[in-house]
Write an enzyme that holds these catalytic residues in place. Structure first.
Site, PDB file in Angstrom:
ATOM      1  N   SER A 287       1.119  -1.201  -0.066  1.00 21.53           N
ATOM      2  CA  SER A 287      -0.343  -0.540  -0.200  1.00 21.53           C
ATOM      3  C   SER A 287       0.613   1.448   0.313  1.00 21.53           C
ATOM      4  O   SER A 287       1.688   1.227  -1.171  1.00 21.53           O
ATOM      5  CB  SER A 287      -0.986   0.540   1.242  1.00 21.53           C
ATOM      6  OG  SER A 287      -1.976   1.084   1.439  1.00 21.53           O
TER       7      SER A 287
ATOM      8  N   ASP B 291      -9.157  -6.434  -5.052  1.00 26.93           N
ATOM      9  CA  ASP B 291      -8.842  -5.011  -4.172  1.00 26.93           C
ATOM     10  C   ASP B 291     -10.173  -3.688  -4.425  1.00 26.93           C
ATOM     11  O   ASP B 291     -10.089  -2.732  -5.238  1.00 26.93           O
ATOM     12  CB  ASP B 291      -7.303  -4.697  -5.045  1.00 26.93           C
ATOM     13  CG  ASP B 291      -7.566  -3.537  -4.081  1.00 26.93           C
ATOM     14  OD1 ASP B 291      -7.313  -2.529  -2.904  1.00 26.93           O
ATOM     15  OD2 ASP B 291      -6.540  -3.007  -3.667  1.00 26.93           O
TER      16      ASP B 291
ATOM     17  N   HIS C  99      -7.323  -5.965  -0.832  1.00 34.34           N
ATOM     18  CA  HIS C  99      -6.734  -5.186   0.068  1.00 34.34           C
ATOM     19  C   HIS C  99      -5.106  -5.283   0.176  1.00 34.34           C
ATOM     20  O   HIS C  99      -4.215  -5.179   1.062  1.00 34.34           O
ATOM     21  CB  HIS C  99      -6.665  -3.656   0.027  1.00 34.34           C
ATOM     22  CG  HIS C  99      -5.591  -3.195   0.122  1.00 34.34           C
ATOM     23  ND1 HIS C  99      -5.204  -1.728  -1.246  1.00 34.34           N
ATOM     24  CD2 HIS C  99      -5.306  -1.936   1.294  1.00 34.34           C
ATOM     25  CE1 HIS C  99      -4.244  -0.996  -0.604  1.00 34.34           C
ATOM     26  NE2 HIS C  99      -4.367  -0.624   0.222  1.00 34.34           N
TER      27      HIS C  99
END
Length: 257
Positions: free
Chosen positions: A101, A209, A237
């Site tokens: 991320s 995601d 995610h």
């Protein structure tokens, strides 16, 4: 082993696992820490004879407090500089990076600007830009009541509700404010850096995601010359947590090849 070291104007917390020749730096996501985001990876490589893992708590995150976290316009580059300096202090001259991320974004910036130090990178759930739709998605989960227990519990355990909530709100509000300044135009995080990445790259992205859509992973793959795209069909995610064992194996094979 958990420790802290002075890096410029802050003391950064970090954790080591394994004792192998291959060095793997783990970079956590927004408001994340080594423990909250990479507990499965730390456990997987705990007794490894092949890999040494270095998991960093970015400034204002995890054990790297004080100071409290602030979000300037170039905070990804500040995090990249911090990580580079910490690895230098620890004596690691060549290493691979696994970023998730926000950590993937920091990893890409490091690879583009520290080509002599970075061996390979794994970009999991990263994005080189943010659209108005992306910002709207983040705004939609600003309220912690929208979070599921599996995602929220590690953060509350790490920080307590008050600090996590206030810092998360700062992170979301940063992007909302920047989007408003640009009148909804694309926020360019590091698209111009992608052409400078020379090392081998594995882009990992979940097909499901809904926070950072797969189109971002596809963009990274298409704009980094030595990259491959690994799409996780059932991944969201947090795929590095839910499919940690299989992904960790693939990461080790990638950095060892």
């Amino acid at each position: 082993m958990r420790s802290k070291v002075a890096v410029g104007d802050v003391e950064l917390g970090y954790e080591l696992a394994g004792k192998g020749e291959k060095i793997l730096l783990l970079l956590a996501g927004a408001i994340g820490s080594a423990r909250s985001d990479f507990s499965s990876q730390l456990e997987y490589w705990r007794d490894s004879e092949a890999v040494t893992v270095v998991a960093i708590d970015g400034r204002g995150y995890g054990r790297s407090r004080p100071p409290d976290r602030n979000f300037e316009k170039d905070f990804y580059r500040q995090d990249a500089d911090d990580a580079v300096r910490l690895m230098q202090i620890l004596g690691y001259k060549k290493y691979s990076i696994f970023g998730w991320s926000d950590g993937a974004n920091v990893a890409a910036i490091m690879a583009a600007n520290r080509t002599g130090s970075v061996d390979k990178i794994i970009l999991c759930g990263g994005n080189a830009f943010m659209t108005s739709d992306d910002v709207a998605t983040m705004k939609g989960i600003r309220d912690l009541k929208t979070w599921d227990d599996d995602s929220l519990s590690p953060m509350v355990e790490e920080y307590g509700v008050e600090y996590f909530e206030s810092t998360w709100h700062k992170w979301v509000d940063h992007w909302v404010g920047l989007s408003d300044e640009l009148n909804g135009k694309m926020i360019d995080l590091y698209t111009k850096d992608l052409c400078k990445i020379e090392c081998d790259v594995m882009v990992v992205h979940g097909e499901k995601d809904d926070l950072v859509p797969l189109s971002h992973g596809t963009y990274l793959n298409e704009n980094i010359k030595n990259s491959r795209l690994r799409v996780w069909k059932e991944g969201d995610h947090n795929l590095h947590m839910k499919f940690s064992s299989e992904l960790n194996q693939e990461v080790e094979q990638f950095i060892s090849a």
